[in-house]
Write a protein that holds these residues in place. Structure first.
Motif, PDB file in Angstrom:
ATOM      1  N   ILE A   1      11.206  -0.368  -0.617  1.00 25.35           N
ATOM      2  CA  ILE A   1      10.921  -1.629  -1.287  1.00 25.35           C
ATOM      3  C   ILE A   1       9.446  -1.967  -1.129  1.00 25.35           C
ATOM      4  O   ILE A   1       8.880  -1.782  -0.047  1.00 25.35           O
ATOM      5  CB  ILE A   1      11.769  -2.770  -0.692  1.00 25.35           C
ATOM      6  CG1 ILE A   1      13.252  -2.430  -0.759  1.00 25.35           C
ATOM      7  CG2 ILE A   1      11.472  -4.093  -1.398  1.00 25.35           C
ATOM      8  CD1 ILE A   1      13.835  -2.377  -2.137  1.00 25.35           C
ATOM      9  N   ARG A   2       8.825  -2.484  -2.186  1.00 26.47           N
ATOM     10  CA  ARG A   2       7.411  -2.836  -2.140  1.00 26.47           C
ATOM     11  C   ARG A   2       7.181  -4.321  -1.865  1.00 26.47           C
ATOM     12  O   ARG A   2       6.063  -4.733  -1.600  1.00 26.47           O
ATOM     13  CB  ARG A   2       6.735  -2.476  -3.467  1.00 26.47           C
ATOM     14  CG  ARG A   2       6.742  -0.988  -3.785  1.00 26.47           C
ATOM     15  CD  ARG A   2       5.962  -0.696  -5.041  1.00 26.47           C
ATOM     16  NE  ARG A   2       5.811   0.736  -5.276  1.00 26.47           N
ATOM     17  CZ  ARG A   2       4.981   1.255  -6.171  1.00 26.47           C
ATOM     18  NH1 ARG A   2       4.241   0.463  -6.934  1.00 26.47           N
ATOM     19  NH2 ARG A   2       4.904   2.569  -6.333  1.00 26.47           N
ATOM     20  N   ASP A   3       8.226  -5.112  -1.922  1.00 35.97           N
ATOM     21  CA  ASP A   3       8.113  -6.562  -1.777  1.00 35.97           C
ATOM     22  C   ASP A   3       7.950  -6.934  -0.305  1.00 35.97           C
ATOM     23  O   ASP A   3       8.691  -6.449   0.551  1.00 35.97           O
ATOM     24  CB  ASP A   3       9.363  -7.211  -2.348  1.00 35.97           C
ATOM     25  CG  ASP A   3       9.179  -8.690  -2.594  1.00 35.97           C
ATOM     26  OD1 ASP A   3       9.731  -9.195  -3.590  1.00 35.97           O
ATOM     27  OD2 ASP A   3       8.494  -9.353  -1.778  1.00 35.97           O
ATOM     28  N   THR A   4       7.008  -7.830  -0.024  1.00 35.12           N
ATOM     29  CA  THR A   4       6.789  -8.254   1.365  1.00 35.12           C
ATOM     30  C   THR A   4       8.022  -8.918   1.956  1.00 35.12           C
ATOM     31  O   THR A   4       8.215  -8.874   3.170  1.00 35.12           O
ATOM     32  CB  THR A   4       5.611  -9.234   1.456  1.00 35.12           C
ATOM     33  OG1 THR A   4       5.858 -10.350   0.598  1.00 35.12           O
ATOM     34  CG2 THR A   4       4.288  -8.576   1.060  1.00 35.12           C
ATOM     35  N   THR A   5       8.864  -9.503   1.131  1.00 39.27           N
ATOM     36  CA  THR A   5      10.035 -10.211   1.651  1.00 39.27           C
ATOM     37  C   THR A   5      11.078  -9.261   2.225  1.00 39.27           C
ATOM     38  O   THR A   5      11.992  -9.704   2.926  1.00 39.27           O
ATOM     39  CB  THR A   5      10.688 -11.081   0.566  1.00 39.27           C
ATOM     40  OG1 THR A   5      11.115 -10.251  -0.517  1.00 39.27           O
ATOM     41  CG2 THR A   5       9.710 -12.126   0.044  1.00 39.27           C
TER      42      THR A   5
ATOM     43  N   VAL B   1       0.834  -1.202   0.000  1.00 37.90           N
ATOM     44  CA  VAL B   1       0.000   0.000   0.000  1.00 37.90           C
ATOM     45  C   VAL B   1       0.869   1.253   0.000  1.00 37.90           C
ATOM     46  O   VAL B   1       0.733   2.118  -0.868  1.00 37.90           O
ATOM     47  CB  VAL B   1      -0.956   0.019   1.211  1.00 37.90           C
ATOM     48  CG1 VAL B   1      -1.725   1.334   1.264  1.00 37.90           C
ATOM     49  CG2 VAL B   1      -1.903  -1.169   1.180  1.00 37.90           C
ATOM     50  N   ALA B   2       1.768   1.353   0.988  1.00 38.92           N
ATOM     51  CA  ALA B   2       2.582   2.559   1.121  1.00 38.92           C
ATOM     52  C   ALA B   2       3.811   2.250   1.962  1.00 38.92           C
ATOM     53  O   ALA B   2       3.811   1.303   2.755  1.00 38.92           O
ATOM     54  CB  ALA B   2       1.784   3.694   1.758  1.00 38.92           C
ATOM     55  N   ALA B   3       4.846   3.066   1.794  1.00 36.94           N
ATOM     56  CA  ALA B   3       6.058   2.916   2.586  1.00 36.94           C
ATOM     57  C   ALA B   3       6.670   4.286   2.844  1.00 36.94           C
ATOM     58  O   ALA B   3       6.418   5.243   2.094  1.00 36.94           O
ATOM     59  CB  ALA B   3       7.063   2.005   1.893  1.00 36.94           C
TER      60      ALA B   3
ATOM     61  N   THR C   1       8.474   8.895   0.524  1.00 40.81           N
ATOM     62  CA  THR C   1       7.360   7.958   0.611  1.00 40.81           C
ATOM     63  C   THR C   1       7.119   7.308  -0.748  1.00 40.81           C
ATOM     64  O   THR C   1       7.592   7.798  -1.789  1.00 40.81           O
ATOM     65  CB  THR C   1       6.069   8.667   1.058  1.00 40.81           C
ATOM     66  OG1 THR C   1       5.784   9.738   0.149  1.00 40.81           O
ATOM     67  CG2 THR C   1       6.203   9.235   2.470  1.00 40.81           C
ATOM     68  N   ASP C   2       6.388   6.217  -0.721  1.00 39.02           N
ATOM     69  CA  ASP C   2       6.032   5.512  -1.946  1.00 39.02           C
ATOM     70  C   ASP C   2       4.619   4.973  -1.775  1.00 39.02           C
ATOM     71  O   ASP C   2       4.242   4.563  -0.659  1.00 39.02           O
ATOM     72  CB  ASP C   2       7.012   4.368  -2.201  1.00 39.02           C
ATOM     73  CG  ASP C   2       6.766   3.656  -3.516  1.00 39.02           C
ATOM     74  OD1 ASP C   2       7.057   2.446  -3.603  1.00 39.02           O
ATOM     75  OD2 ASP C   2       6.271   4.293  -4.471  1.00 39.02           O
ATOM     76  N   TYR C   3       3.847   4.965  -2.849  1.00 43.79           N
ATOM     77  CA  TYR C   3       2.461   4.520  -2.786  1.00 43.79           C
ATOM     78  C   TYR C   3       2.133   3.600  -3.954  1.00 43.79           C
ATOM     79  O   TYR C   3       2.626   3.792  -5.073  1.00 43.79           O
ATOM     80  CB  TYR C   3       1.500   5.711  -2.843  1.00 43.79           C
ATOM     81  CG  TYR C   3       1.619   6.665  -1.678  1.00 43.79           C
ATOM     82  CD1 TYR C   3       2.457   7.767  -1.738  1.00 43.79           C
ATOM     83  CD2 TYR C   3       0.891   6.444  -0.511  1.00 43.79           C
ATOM     84  CE1 TYR C   3       2.571   8.642  -0.669  1.00 43.79           C
ATOM     85  CE2 TYR C   3       0.992   7.312   0.565  1.00 43.79           C
ATOM     86  CZ  TYR C   3       1.839   8.414   0.480  1.00 43.79           C
ATOM     87  OH  TYR C   3       1.959   9.267   1.543  1.00 43.79           O
ATOM     88  N   ALA C   4       1.281   2.648  -3.700  1.00 44.72           N
ATOM     89  CA  ALA C   4       0.712   1.869  -4.786  1.00 44.72           C
ATOM     90  C   ALA C   4      -0.149   2.784  -5.645  1.00 44.72           C
ATOM     91  O   ALA C   4      -0.768   3.738  -5.136  1.00 44.72           O
ATOM     92  CB  ALA C   4      -0.134   0.729  -4.230  1.00 44.72           C
TER      93      ALA C   4
END
Length: 127
Positions: A108-112, A48-50, A58-61
């Protein structure tokens, strides 16, 4: 150990707003990028966001850009997600997460990339 506790979820009508909060403990919060993810029934968990450790970027989907705002308070060890103009497709369990690395220089957007997760808070948007 690291604990992340989300709050602020609930039921809201389409077009409404909610503010999620995540309280962190057990880590030097200001050293870690933080993220919000969500998971709808039958779907994979999605970014969603970071926000960077210092709050500087910041970063957003794409699906939430312009409607959601992520912020953090390093003095209070909290990260927030302000959600406006909510849509039924935003319905999901929302999770906050802490990056596995300190001072990562990119978001990073990856859950890992995240190894500490909260228990989640339900957001339901009715049409």
């Amino acid at each position: 150990q690291v604990q992340l506790v989300e709050s602020g979820g609930g039921l809201v009508q389409a077009g409404g707003s909610l503010r999620l909060s995540c309280a962190a403990s057990g880590l030097t919060f200001r050293h870690y990028n933080m993220g919000w993810f969500r998971q709808a029934p039958g779907k994979e968990r999605e970014f969603v966001a970071a926000i960077k450790s210092d709050g500087g970027s910041t970063d957003y989907a794409d699906s939430v850009k312009g409607r959601f705002t992520i912020s953090r308070d390093n003095a209070k060890n909290t990260v927030n997600l302000q959600m406006d103009s909510l849509k039924p497709e935003d319905t999901a369990v929302y999770y906050c997460a802490a990056d596995r690395l300190m001072f990562r220089t990119v978001l990073i957007r990856d859950t890992t990339a995240f190894d500490s997760w909260g228990q989640g808070t339900q957001v339901t948007v009715s049409s």
